[in-house]
Design an enzyme around this catalytic site. Sequence first.
Site, PDB file in Angstrom:
ATOM      1  N   PRO A  63       0.812  -1.225   0.000  1.00  0.00           N
ATOM      2  CA  PRO A  63       0.000   0.000   0.000  1.00  0.00           C
ATOM      3  C   PRO A  63       0.842   1.271   0.000  1.00  0.00           C
ATOM      4  O   PRO A  63       0.355   2.335  -0.357  1.00  0.00           O
ATOM      5  CB  PRO A  63      -0.834  -0.124   1.277  1.00  0.00           C
ATOM      6  CG  PRO A  63      -0.101  -1.084   2.137  1.00  0.00           C
ATOM      7  CD  PRO A  63       0.581  -2.042   1.207  1.00  0.00           C
ATOM      8  N   GLY A  65       4.158   1.214  -1.389  1.00  0.00           N
ATOM      9  CA  GLY A  65       5.225   1.078  -2.373  1.00  0.00           C
ATOM     10  C   GLY A  65       4.998   1.978  -3.571  1.00  0.00           C
ATOM     11  O   GLY A  65       3.934   1.939  -4.200  1.00  0.00           O
ATOM     12  N   VAL A  66       5.972   2.821  -3.877  1.00  0.00           N
ATOM     13  CA  VAL A  66       5.866   3.694  -5.046  1.00  0.00           C
ATOM     14  C   VAL A  66       6.923   3.356  -6.090  1.00  0.00           C
ATOM     15  O   VAL A  66       6.905   3.912  -7.185  1.00  0.00           O
ATOM     16  CB  VAL A  66       5.987   5.182  -4.661  1.00  0.00           C
ATOM     17  CG1 VAL A  66       4.832   5.597  -3.760  1.00  0.00           C
ATOM     18  CG2 VAL A  66       7.321   5.471  -3.988  1.00  0.00           C
ATOM     19  N   GLY A 128      11.745   5.699   2.949  1.00  0.00           N
ATOM     20  CA  GLY A 128      11.876   4.340   3.448  1.00  0.00           C
ATOM     21  C   GLY A 128      12.187   3.390   2.320  1.00  0.00           C
ATOM     22  O   GLY A 128      12.421   3.812   1.180  1.00  0.00           O
ATOM     23  N   CYS A 129      12.174   2.100   2.620  1.00  0.00           N
ATOM     24  CA  CYS A 129      12.540   1.103   1.614  1.00  0.00           C
ATOM     25  C   CYS A 129      11.860  -0.213   1.961  1.00  0.00           C
ATOM     26  O   CYS A 129      11.882  -0.636   3.124  1.00  0.00           O
ATOM     27  CB  CYS A 129      14.059   0.930   1.593  1.00  0.00           C
ATOM     28  SG  CYS A 129      14.664  -0.266   0.391  1.00  0.00           S
ATOM     29  N   HIS A 172      16.796   6.874  -5.558  1.00  0.00           N
ATOM     30  CA  HIS A 172      16.712   5.756  -4.619  1.00  0.00           C
ATOM     31  C   HIS A 172      16.817   4.424  -5.366  1.00  0.00           C
ATOM     32  O   HIS A 172      17.575   3.524  -4.975  1.00  0.00           O
ATOM     33  CB  HIS A 172      15.386   5.845  -3.858  1.00  0.00           C
ATOM     34  CG  HIS A 172      15.180   4.765  -2.845  1.00  0.00           C
ATOM     35  ND1 HIS A 172      15.141   5.013  -1.492  1.00  0.00           N
ATOM     36  CD2 HIS A 172      14.961   3.423  -2.977  1.00  0.00           C
ATOM     37  CE1 HIS A 172      14.934   3.877  -0.835  1.00  0.00           C
ATOM     38  NE2 HIS A 172      14.811   2.896  -1.730  1.00  0.00           N
ATOM     39  N   GLU A 173      16.059   4.304  -6.462  1.00  0.00           N
ATOM     40  CA  GLU A 173      16.068   3.051  -7.222  1.00  0.00           C
ATOM     41  C   GLU A 173      17.400   2.825  -7.931  1.00  0.00           C
ATOM     42  O   GLU A 173      17.898   1.700  -7.986  1.00  0.00           O
ATOM     43  CB  GLU A 173      14.908   3.017  -8.221  1.00  0.00           C
ATOM     44  CG  GLU A 173      13.540   3.147  -7.599  1.00  0.00           C
ATOM     45  CD  GLU A 173      13.321   2.249  -6.393  1.00  0.00           C
ATOM     46  OE1 GLU A 173      13.719   1.059  -6.438  1.00  0.00           O
ATOM     47  OE2 GLU A 173      12.776   2.736  -5.393  1.00  0.00           O
ATOM     48  N   HIS A 176      19.888   1.284  -5.700  1.00  0.00           N
ATOM     49  CA  HIS A 176      19.734  -0.171  -5.609  1.00  0.00           C
ATOM     50  C   HIS A 176      20.506  -0.884  -6.721  1.00  0.00           C
ATOM     51  O   HIS A 176      21.099  -1.945  -6.499  1.00  0.00           O
ATOM     52  CB  HIS A 176      18.259  -0.560  -5.708  1.00  0.00           C
ATOM     53  CG  HIS A 176      17.508  -0.475  -4.421  1.00  0.00           C
ATOM     54  ND1 HIS A 176      17.866  -1.181  -3.291  1.00  0.00           N
ATOM     55  CD2 HIS A 176      16.403   0.236  -4.080  1.00  0.00           C
ATOM     56  CE1 HIS A 176      17.008  -0.924  -2.314  1.00  0.00           C
ATOM     57  NE2 HIS A 176      16.109  -0.058  -2.761  1.00  0.00           N
TER      58      HIS A 176
END
Length: 222
Positions: A63, A65-66, A128-129, A172-173, A176
Amino acid sequence: MSSILRRLTRARGKVAKNPLDSIVHVGHPVLRQQAQLLSPQGIKNGEYKPVVESLVETMRASPWGVALAAPQIAQPLQLFCMEVTKEVVEKEHVFRDPKKIEMEPLPLTVIANPTLSVGRKIVTHREGCLSIEGYSAHVPRAHDIRLSGLCAVTGEEVSVAVSGWTARIIQHECDHLQGKLFIDSMVHDTFAIGEELFRHLHPLDFENDGAKPHTSTAAHGQ
């Protein structure tokens, strides 16, 4: 619209199993590896279609997660997806002011082999993550970036200038994909979990994010 894109734009949550079970968490070695480039021809041939579909379904199952990067589902590929719905923006009002963090709705976007050019202006907001579940912290990131890469559905080249929260999501991505996590560059004294965050809001939560005291909600995940 291609058949794969039609499937990807289905409503959130309509999957046979709980895809969140496929998310790997901090400590898994794939989160600290350099991800591999995708073959442009492989994208066009549909070679990565199952990974793309799994990535999108997993992101949408959360709910909050973007966005989600392929290493977060144990796939060491230079691939990520992102989507910010109006519902997610409205949920942010529970904790902070979406206008302060420049969060706006964003249509489903799936990018392969991204590269970034970043501007000089740095802003700090809480993030957050999904791979560090429940925890969040303020992280300094560039306010303006240019994203280049490939559309992971069609293989077409992409180059776009973005700013605000969308720029934060992308950075952010892309971290990763380089084996980095937000905890590597966070403001350390803002690191908090769940209810402790809301009991002890940091000054940056008020100053930068427009946080509202005495609230309780899940940590925002990417």
